[in-house]
Enzyme design. Structure first.
Site, PDB file in Angstrom:
ATOM      1  N   ARG A 146     -24.177  23.715   6.488  1.00  0.00           N
ATOM      2  CA  ARG A 146     -24.027  22.869   7.710  1.00  0.00           C
ATOM      3  C   ARG A 146     -23.288  23.469   8.754  1.00  0.00           C
ATOM      4  O   ARG A 146     -22.428  24.152   8.680  1.00  0.00           O
ATOM      5  CB  ARG A 146     -22.726  21.804   7.017  1.00  0.00           C
ATOM      6  CG  ARG A 146     -21.922  21.343   7.747  1.00  0.00           C
ATOM      7  CD  ARG A 146     -21.169  20.014   7.372  1.00  0.00           C
ATOM      8  NE  ARG A 146     -20.106  20.327   6.490  1.00  0.00           N
ATOM      9  CZ  ARG A 146     -18.739  21.001   6.824  1.00  0.00           C
ATOM     10  NH1 ARG A 146     -18.496  21.276   8.000  1.00  0.00           N
ATOM     11  NH2 ARG A 146     -17.827  21.151   5.885  1.00  0.00           N
ATOM     12  N   HIS A 173     -17.963  18.791   9.324  1.00  0.00           N
ATOM     13  CA  HIS A 173     -18.308  17.961   8.103  1.00  0.00           C
ATOM     14  C   HIS A 173     -18.555  16.429   8.577  1.00  0.00           C
ATOM     15  O   HIS A 173     -19.636  15.552   8.356  1.00  0.00           O
ATOM     16  CB  HIS A 173     -17.165  17.812   7.203  1.00  0.00           C
ATOM     17  CG  HIS A 173     -17.070  16.246   6.129  1.00  0.00           C
ATOM     18  ND1 HIS A 173     -17.948  16.696   5.126  1.00  0.00           N
ATOM     19  CD2 HIS A 173     -16.526  15.594   6.116  1.00  0.00           C
ATOM     20  CE1 HIS A 173     -17.876  15.513   4.495  1.00  0.00           C
ATOM     21  NE2 HIS A 173     -16.922  14.725   5.077  1.00  0.00           N
ATOM     22  N   TYR A 198     -10.601  25.916   8.766  1.00  0.00           N
ATOM     23  CA  TYR A 198     -11.086  26.580   7.799  1.00  0.00           C
ATOM     24  C   TYR A 198     -12.322  27.543   7.433  1.00  0.00           C
ATOM     25  O   TYR A 198     -12.339  28.205   6.436  1.00  0.00           O
ATOM     26  CB  TYR A 198     -11.225  25.262   6.513  1.00  0.00           C
ATOM     27  CG  TYR A 198     -12.170  24.516   6.877  1.00  0.00           C
ATOM     28  CD1 TYR A 198     -13.711  24.666   6.682  1.00  0.00           C
ATOM     29  CD2 TYR A 198     -11.989  23.099   7.401  1.00  0.00           C
ATOM     30  CE1 TYR A 198     -14.640  23.600   6.847  1.00  0.00           C
ATOM     31  CE2 TYR A 198     -13.027  22.081   7.731  1.00  0.00           C
ATOM     32  CZ  TYR A 198     -14.242  22.514   7.328  1.00  0.00           C
ATOM     33  OH  TYR A 198     -15.159  21.640   7.863  1.00  0.00           O
TER      34      TYR A 198
HETATM   35  C1  LIG Z   1     -15.102   9.642  -4.385  1.00  0.00           C
HETATM   36  C2  LIG Z   1     -14.769  10.399  -2.976  1.00  0.00           C
HETATM   37  N1  LIG Z   1     -13.924  11.135  -2.840  1.00  0.00           N
HETATM   38  C3  LIG Z   1     -13.614  11.536  -1.365  1.00  0.00           C
HETATM   39  C4  LIG Z   1     -14.421  11.302  -0.540  1.00  0.00           C
HETATM   40  C5  LIG Z   1     -14.070  11.794   0.672  1.00  0.00           C
HETATM   41  N2  LIG Z   1     -15.033  12.811   1.179  1.00  0.00           N
HETATM   42  C6  LIG Z   1     -16.014  12.445   1.939  1.00  0.00           C
HETATM   43  S1  LIG Z   1     -17.180  13.654   1.991  1.00  0.00           S
HETATM   44  C7  LIG Z   1     -16.369  14.731   1.060  1.00  0.00           C
HETATM   45  C8  LIG Z   1     -16.898  16.102   0.984  1.00  0.00           C
HETATM   46  C9  LIG Z   1     -18.175  16.070   0.328  1.00  0.00           C
HETATM   47  O1  LIG Z   1     -18.750  17.318   0.049  1.00  0.00           O
HETATM   48  P1  LIG Z   1     -20.233  17.438  -0.619  1.00  0.00           P
HETATM   49  O2  LIG Z   1     -20.405  16.646  -1.861  1.00  0.00           O
HETATM   50  O3  LIG Z   1     -20.382  18.963  -0.666  1.00  0.00           O
HETATM   51  O4  LIG Z   1     -21.169  16.788   0.510  1.00  0.00           O
HETATM   52  P2  LIG Z   1     -21.256  17.150   2.193  1.00  0.00           P
HETATM   53  O5  LIG Z   1     -20.557  16.398   2.797  1.00  0.00           O
HETATM   54  O6  LIG Z   1     -21.041  18.834   2.160  1.00  0.00           O
HETATM   55  O7  LIG Z   1     -22.681  16.909   2.451  1.00  0.00           O
HETATM   56  C10 LIG Z   1     -15.310  14.222   0.638  1.00  0.00           C
HETATM   57  C11 LIG Z   1     -14.187  14.756   0.083  1.00  0.00           C
HETATM   58  C12 LIG Z   1     -15.196  10.415  -0.774  1.00  0.00           C
HETATM   59  N3  LIG Z   1     -16.201  10.024   0.389  1.00  0.00           N
HETATM   60  N4  LIG Z   1     -15.601   9.812  -2.240  1.00  0.00           N
END
Ligand SMILES: Cc1ncc(C[n+]2csc(CCOP(=O)(O)OP(=O)(O)O)c2C)c(N)n1
Lengths: 331, 367
Positions: free
Chosen positions: B258, B262, B271
């Protein structure tokens, strides 16, 4: 524990951080764990700088798994640690629900006191920040409904720090819900040292004689504003901030009502099965003969929290709160 | 031999970073290849505009996809019309390929309920914000297709962080046990907000987790749209028509990055190193595919310019359309909760309507 006279002017989220910092300094059994709480300092900066100061073993970035966080925190708590688990948003706490209700809440009961669970689960909750879907709900009633959990919701920076310290020192699990709408909305004086605000005590934020309004969290502000407006029209409103929604301070709730005989409840959670119902029932049980009007419930609607283009219609606004209080007064 | 039959640690790649083919180029027509390029370009441009809309206060929090176009378009390209996509919240690129109008995506991130309504002819689920929850839905949907004897594959997209959730494991486990026609597509972009991939799992790869569930897992270069396409296409075909002894589900780990934050609420400089970002930018999927297409005579300056112009117009039009959409009616809140409004919801809706009559927007809207 020394009581410092020095105060700092902090936002609510800074008070969370300060509370964590204070207890981590006081007690090395305290660890903070959750998603992005480490180097990033939390998505709301509630743990900012803690990782630098206390290191990776005490400020722990976990894998992305709420059940994992809550469940391992329970295990740690039973072994003499004092974990403070962060759920990034209360809307993402559901994977942890099983661990919280099936285990944290009843470990003491089930083991007849052999095992206990001095655990704090912190989560930002509530709406009003134009957040994406699933980021704005108020589900405190879920937790308040569960025997064995204490549920705390502060509304001022002072209370936030004091209640968080109490929660960490509490021998039982505490769900600590932080109203993120007012994370940075204003500042308040917060003592530098450690102090406790007791769990289970409401605060009368404003004295009045015509009507008692019960609220907590972010809704305290529109409620206070409505009360001021009504004052101009000669209506004297007492505002009670519950601060702890379970166990509820029924004494203060009833005491206020005995004075006014009229009541309204304000919360952003959906009306049906919300804490307004519990407050109403309490008044009915304990102060029926003082009652002069139906209790008004000014609450979120029984619909999924809308996407943000509509959230202002969903959340109790000052006008809506004012109107509800007026209904109680004019009945 | 299928491209899926490889060691999960042996990353599949078709194009080098400079666009030189190093693997078998999938069987796609010139037009399809150019369309793939155009859609990646469109996704990138859309993304840039969306981020700036957020910066200007014209849109709420938005999760950017830049860097992930190759994985998104390459994988969506491999689906047939009848197949389904179960996205996370970052798949605006995959969604546009499936036919979701850009305007819908914009409306969703502008907080309009309408943005969540997927048009009837688009086989796609709405965005899933709670991490990994959609994995189980995708397994169930694929299972239904199988039970109903329909030939359709279901692809589910999620991030590397999502692989830590219980739902991910349960979803893959069910898929393995019930042999469902699924493609589990992990967009491993190295970061789950601030948490690096190494903090999610001690496994050497995410792909290898499939082994434990009894089906194939393959790692592909997620910045290489042709490798992504090749692997996904093989997985889709196998899901629908497995050979004797083959298991239908596949886990694909698309290794990518990415480039941006985020979400627009995040500051990645807290970070991660900018050096790391720069290194990954050298692998950018768009110039990579462009170089290949130019080298093989499928694209030239003129065609690229025409794509640029048409993409800009298309995105500008979508933004214009989304922004001219009136604020949703407050009453929308009360509809679609149930097939039929309950008496209590009706009463609340009526009480709201009366109050709205009296106060108008002024009684509700905060600044
Ligand atoms: C169950 C849950 N826990 C926490 C969050 C908050 N949150 C949103 S995105 C994220 C990180 C997601 O990372 P990843 O699965 O690697 O996907 P990316 O965003 O990098 O595409 C978090 C912790 C959430 N949306 N849902």
């Amino acid at each position: 524990m020394s009581q410092s006279q020095q105060t700092q002017n902090l936002t609510l989220v800074q008070a969370v951080r300060d509370g964590l910092h204070t207890e981590m300094t006081n007690d090395d059994r305290v660890v903070v764990m959750g998603e992005d709480v480490g180097k990033n300092g939390g998505v709301f900066r509630a743990t900012e700088g803690l990782w630098d100061e206390f290191g990776d073993d005490r400020v722990i970035d976990t894998p992305l798994a709420e059940s994992g966080i809550a469940g391992t925190a329970i295990g740690m708590a039973t072994m003499g640690m004092r974990p403070v688990a962060e759920m990034q948003f209360s809307g993402f706490m559901y994977p942890a629900f099983d661990q919280i209700v099936s285990h944290a809440a009843r470990l003491r009961t089930r083991s007849r006191g052999r095992f206990t669970c001095p655990l704090v689960v912190r989560a930002p909750y509530g709406g009003g920040i134009r957040a994406p879907e699933h980021h704005s709900e108020s589900k405190e009633a879920f937790y308040a409904h569960e025997a064995g959990l204490k549920v705390v919701i502060p509304s001022t920076p002072y209370d936030t720090k004091g209640l968080l310290i109490s929660a960490i020192r509490d021998p039982d699990p505490v769900i600590f819900l932080e109203p993120k709408l007012i994370y940075r909305a204003f500042r308040g004086d917060v003592p530098e040292g450690d102090y406790e605000v007791p769990i289970g005590e409401a605060a009368v934020r404003r004295e009045g004689t015509d009507v008692s309004v019960y609220t907590y969290g972010a809704m305290t502000r529109p409620t206070m504003e409505a009360a001021e407006n009504l004052e101009e029209d000669g209506v004297s409103v007492e505002v009670v901030d519950l601060r702890t929604v379970s166990p509820m301070d029924k004494e203060t709730i009833v005491e206020s009502f005995e004075k006014t005989g009229r009541a309204a409840v304000v919360h952003e959670a959906p009306k049906t099965g919300g804490l307004g119902a519990e407050i109403t029932a309490t008044l009915q049980e304990k102060a029926l003969l003082h009652q002069e009007a139906p209790v008004e419930r000014i609450a979120g609607y029984d619909v999924p929290y809308p996407l943000y283009a509509l959230e202002d219609y969903y959340l109790p606004s000052v006008a809506r709160v004012e109107e509800g209080i007026r209904n109680a007064v004019e009945f | 031999m299928s491209v899926l039959q490889r060691d999960p640690q042996d990353m599949l790649r078709v194009l080098e970073e400079d666009g030189t083919p190093v693997g078998e180029v999938p069987d796609l027509s010139d037009d399809e290849l150019v369309t793939m390029y155009r859609e990646m370009y469109l996704a990138r441009h859309f993304d840039t505009r969306a981020v700036s809309l957020q910066r200007q206060g014209r849109m709420g929090t938005y999760p950017p996809l830049s860097g992930q176009e190759g994985a998104q378009i390459g994988s969506a390209f491999a689906l047939d019309e009848e197949d389904w996509l179960f996205p996370s919240y970052r798949e605006h690129g995959a969604a546009l390929h499936r036919g979701l109008p850009l305007k819908r995506t914009l409306l969703y991130w502008m907080g309009h309920e309408k943005g969540n309504r997927i048009p009837e002819d688009v086989n796609m689920f709405p965005v899933a914000v709670p991490i990994a929850t959609q994995v189980l839905h995708a397994t169930g949907a694929a299972w239904a297709k199988k039970l109903q004897d329909e030939d359709a594959a279901v692809m589910c997209c999620f991030g590397d962080g999502a692989t830590s959730e219980g739902d991910f494991h349960e979803g893959l486990n069910f898929a393995g046990v019930f042999d469902t026609p699924n493609v589990f597509f992990c967009n491993n972009n190295q970061w789950a907000i601030s948490v690096p991939r190494e903090r999610q799992t001690a496994s050497a790869t995410i792909a290898q987790k499939a082994t434990a569930y009894g089906f194939e897992g393959v790692q592909v270069d997620g910045m290489d749209p042709l490798a992504v396409y090749a692997a996904t296409r093989a997985a889709v075909e196998k899901a629908k028509n497995p050979d004797e002894g083959e298991r239908r589900p596949t886990l694909i780990e698309a290794v990518q990055y990415r480039f941006g934050a985020h979400t627009t609420a995040d500051d990645p400089t807290v970070y991660r190193d900018t050096d790391e970002v720069e290194e990954w930018k050298k692998k950018d999927p768009i110039p990579r595919l462009e170089a290949f297409l130019r080298e093989t005579g499928r694209l030239d300056d003129e065609k690229v310019e025409a794509i640029e112009t048409s993409v800009k117009d298309e995105v500008a039009e979508a933004i214009e359309a989304a922004e001219s959409e009136p604020r949703p009616e407050p009453s929308e809140m009360f509809s679609n909760v149930f097939a039929e409004q309950t008496p209590e919801i009706r009463a609340q809706a009526e009480a709201f309507a009366e109050m709205y009559e009296r106060h108008g927007d002024e009684g509700f809207l905060r600044e």
